[in-house]
Design a protein around this motif. Structure first.
Motif, PDB file in Angstrom:
ATOM      1  N   TRP A 101       0.841  -1.213   0.000  1.00 37.40           N
ATOM      2  CA  TRP A 101       0.000   0.000   0.000  1.00 37.40           C
ATOM      3  C   TRP A 101       0.863   1.244   0.000  1.00 37.40           C
ATOM      4  O   TRP A 101       0.554   2.248  -0.633  1.00 37.40           O
ATOM      5  N   GLN A 120       4.187   7.752  -2.521  1.00 37.12           N
ATOM      6  CA  GLN A 120       2.949   8.516  -2.410  1.00 37.12           C
ATOM      7  C   GLN A 120       2.144   8.226  -1.149  1.00 37.12           C
ATOM      8  O   GLN A 120       1.242   9.001  -0.813  1.00 37.12           O
ATOM      9  N   ARG A 121       2.432   7.132  -0.476  1.00 37.48           N
ATOM     10  CA  ARG A 121       1.720   6.807   0.757  1.00 37.48           C
ATOM     11  C   ARG A 121       2.740   6.482   1.842  1.00 37.48           C
ATOM     12  O   ARG A 121       3.517   5.535   1.698  1.00 37.48           O
ATOM     13  N   LEU A 141       2.278  18.166   1.416  1.00 39.70           N
ATOM     14  CA  LEU A 141       0.837  17.921   1.271  1.00 39.70           C
ATOM     15  C   LEU A 141       0.185  18.981   0.391  1.00 39.70           C
ATOM     16  O   LEU A 141      -0.688  18.673  -0.439  1.00 39.70           O
ATOM     17  N   ASP A 146      -2.237  14.194  -4.241  1.00 45.72           N
ATOM     18  CA  ASP A 146      -2.309  12.733  -4.221  1.00 45.72           C
ATOM     19  C   ASP A 146      -1.442  12.098  -3.135  1.00 45.72           C
ATOM     20  O   ASP A 146      -1.459  10.884  -2.953  1.00 45.72           O
ATOM     21  N   ARG A 148      -0.489  10.858   0.384  1.00 47.06           N
ATOM     22  CA  ARG A 148      -1.195  10.437   1.598  1.00 47.06           C
ATOM     23  C   ARG A 148      -0.173  10.223   2.704  1.00 47.06           C
ATOM     24  O   ARG A 148       0.794   9.477   2.550  1.00 47.06           O
ATOM     25  N   PHE A 149      -0.415  10.871   3.836  1.00 43.53           N
ATOM     26  CA  PHE A 149       0.489  10.776   4.972  1.00 43.53           C
ATOM     27  C   PHE A 149      -0.336  10.563   6.235  1.00 43.53           C
ATOM     28  O   PHE A 149      -1.360  11.212   6.440  1.00 43.53           O
ATOM     29  N   ILE A 150       0.123   9.653   7.102  1.00 44.32           N
ATOM     30  CA  ILE A 150      -0.531   9.374   8.372  1.00 44.32           C
ATOM     31  C   ILE A 150       0.553   9.264   9.436  1.00 44.32           C
ATOM     32  O   ILE A 150       1.609   8.673   9.193  1.00 44.32           O
ATOM     33  N   ARG A 173      -3.977  21.642   3.915  1.00 43.00           N
ATOM     34  CA  ARG A 173      -4.563  20.315   4.113  1.00 43.00           C
ATOM     35  C   ARG A 173      -4.293  19.849   5.539  1.00 43.00           C
ATOM     36  O   ARG A 173      -3.172  20.008   6.038  1.00 43.00           O
ATOM     37  N   ASP A 176      -3.425  13.786   8.502  1.00 51.80           N
ATOM     38  CA  ASP A 176      -4.157  12.625   9.010  1.00 51.80           C
ATOM     39  C   ASP A 176      -3.381  12.000  10.163  1.00 51.80           C
ATOM     40  O   ASP A 176      -2.173  11.754  10.053  1.00 51.80           O
ATOM     41  N   VAL A 213      -8.135   9.686  11.668  1.00 51.66           N
ATOM     42  CA  VAL A 213      -8.537   8.700  10.668  1.00 51.66           C
ATOM     43  C   VAL A 213      -8.517   7.274  11.194  1.00 51.66           C
ATOM     44  O   VAL A 213      -8.864   6.348  10.465  1.00 51.66           O
ATOM     45  N   GLU A 255     -12.527   6.070   4.621  1.00 47.58           N
ATOM     46  CA  GLU A 255     -11.755   4.894   5.008  1.00 47.58           C
ATOM     47  C   GLU A 255     -11.253   5.085   6.433  1.00 47.58           C
ATOM     48  O   GLU A 255     -10.783   6.152   6.797  1.00 47.58           O
TER      49      GLU A 255
END
Length: 429
Positions: A101, A120-121, A141, A146, A148-150, A173, A176, A213, A255
């Protein structure tokens, strides 16, 4: 865009020139590019490489990548392998090709390396409260919708610091975040009680720079971990996700993220995540095991869940450190030219596995040979018989702990079973 950045980054690595910065490469290769040297397909033993030299098995890496891809798919898990175990863009690319992922980081510097190669993730399994790092993150960001960072949060003060830094950076933005549930008293980071988790969730809802999230943690830090204790903690994590969802904490999400999974208990993670009830949005069940790529010959080999569930498959140790006997002062003692600067030793000493004769290149098991200690640039060998090794022999060592194997080598030959070097893995720490 990301794929192009990663491809270009890999090309740039192949165009890097061979020189004194890289241990063990053939002296006569200076000035060549790494791509050109790989294309020559030199032999590790006869192609001019100097000792000590760390080799990564091409066949074992491919086996391990494929095994974890099928394991994650079979158990309905997304997979973000922990990049700190290797910090090698070529291996990130291979992991993504095998269905990952994204890639997990431990600190912002690692995330910067990932972004430079177009990842990208990114799941950063740690708290981030550094204003400079958050300013950089806000810029990433904002520049790439596109991306995605958590990352984790586990304190009110941390939320305050993140909010202040992101406001100062004029972030457009929100970042998350997942609340990290600690693995128990005496464990590492993370919130100790569910009541504190609720308090943090309220605080996150009160700022517009962060977005809650999901929930996450690391089961490897459960004190005196065993299957029962790890499973109990994982069930707390799952219940927390369900309670947050029932109270509307995830109402606006497409999600929900629930994440755990080191390299020792991912079977328990798989089993408990399968118990997750249906929530208001699809759940990203994110596994983060990273040491599987190279595996090892001791620590992770003993702890791998595949030992408990052998029908799932088996990982293969992929590292071997080759060092040369440079001194044989007594019949019971010999010394190799590899030490703490070359081999990991924090989770166990290297193990002598095979001897390659310095006279004719024949291989034999390293029977009667034991690594008894490491100096900065020597391995101490104990030998049972005078003829076990002689000066000039090469000794192949199995290693324990992939993380501290990779971080001692900026460049690692990727080697096929017959000794042919087919690529060079560039690392960043």
């Amino acid at each position: 865009m990301a794929g192009g950045r990663l491809a270009q980054g890999l090309k740039n690595l192949a165009d890097e020139k061979v020189d004194h910065r890289f241990k063990a490469l053939p002296p006569d290769a200076d000035g060549r590019t790494l791509g050109d040297l790989a294309a020559e397909r030199r032999n590790l033993f006869t192609g001019g490489f100097t000792t000590p030299v760390l080799a990564l098995s091409a066949e074992s890496v491919e086996h391990n990548l494929a095994l974890m891809e099928t394991y994650a798919a079979r158990h309905g898990l997304a997979f973000a392998p922990h990049g700190k175990t290797c910090m090698a863009p070529q291996l990130f690319a291979r992991q993504l090709e095998h269905g990952a992922w994204g890639i997990t980081a431990a600190v912002p510097h690692q995330a910067r390396v990932y972004r430079d190669y177009g990842i990208q993730r990114i799941f950063l399994a740690n708290e981030v409260v550094d204003a400079a790092a958050l300013r950089w993150l806000a810029g990433e960001l904002d520049a790439d919708p596109d991306f995605r960072f958590i990352c984790y949060v586990d304190s009110l003060r941390g939320i305050e610091l993140m909010d202040a830094a992101l406001r100062a950076a004029e972030a457009s933005r929100p970042v998350d975040v997942v609340i990290e549930l600690g693995a128990g008293e005496g464990a590492r980071t993370g919130v100790r009680t569910e009541a504190e988790c609720l308090e943090l969730a309220d605080a996150i809802a009160g700022v517009d720079t962060l977005r809650l999230v999901g929930v996450a943690g690391y089961e490897g830090e459960v004190p005196q971990a065993d299957h029962e204790k790890v499973t109990a903690w994982l069930r707390r994590l799952v219940r927390l996700a369900a309670e947050f969802d029932a109270s509307g904490r995830f109402a606006d999400l497409d999600e929900i993220v629930v994440s755990a999974g080191g390299s020792a208990w991912f079977d328990a993670v798989s089993d408990v995540f399968a118990e997750l009830p249906q929530l208001s949005a699809p759940v990203l069940k994110l596994l983060r095991s990273g040491a599987y790529v190279s595996h090892d010959d001791d620590h992770y080999r003993r702890l791998t869940p595949f030992n408990r569930v052998p029908e799932e498959g088996a990982l293969q140790p992929a590292f071997r450190l080759w060092a040369q006997v440079v001194s044989r002062p007594t019949p019971e003692q010999a010394f190799l030219n590899a030490g703490k600067r070359d081999a990991p030793y924090d989770l166990g000493l290297p193990r002598a596995q095979v001897v390659r004769s310095g006279r004719d290149g024949t291989l034999r098991p390293a029977a009667g040979i034991t690594v008894t200690g490491l100096s900065d640039q020597h391995a101490w060998l104990g030998t049972e018989h005078a003829g076990d090794v002689e000066v000039g022999d090469w000794v192949g060592l199995g290693l324990s702990h992939p993380c501290t194997s990779f971080d001692k080598w900026q460049l690692i030959p990727l080697v096929e079973a017959d000794g042919t070097v087919v690529d060079f893995i560039r690392t960043f720490f």
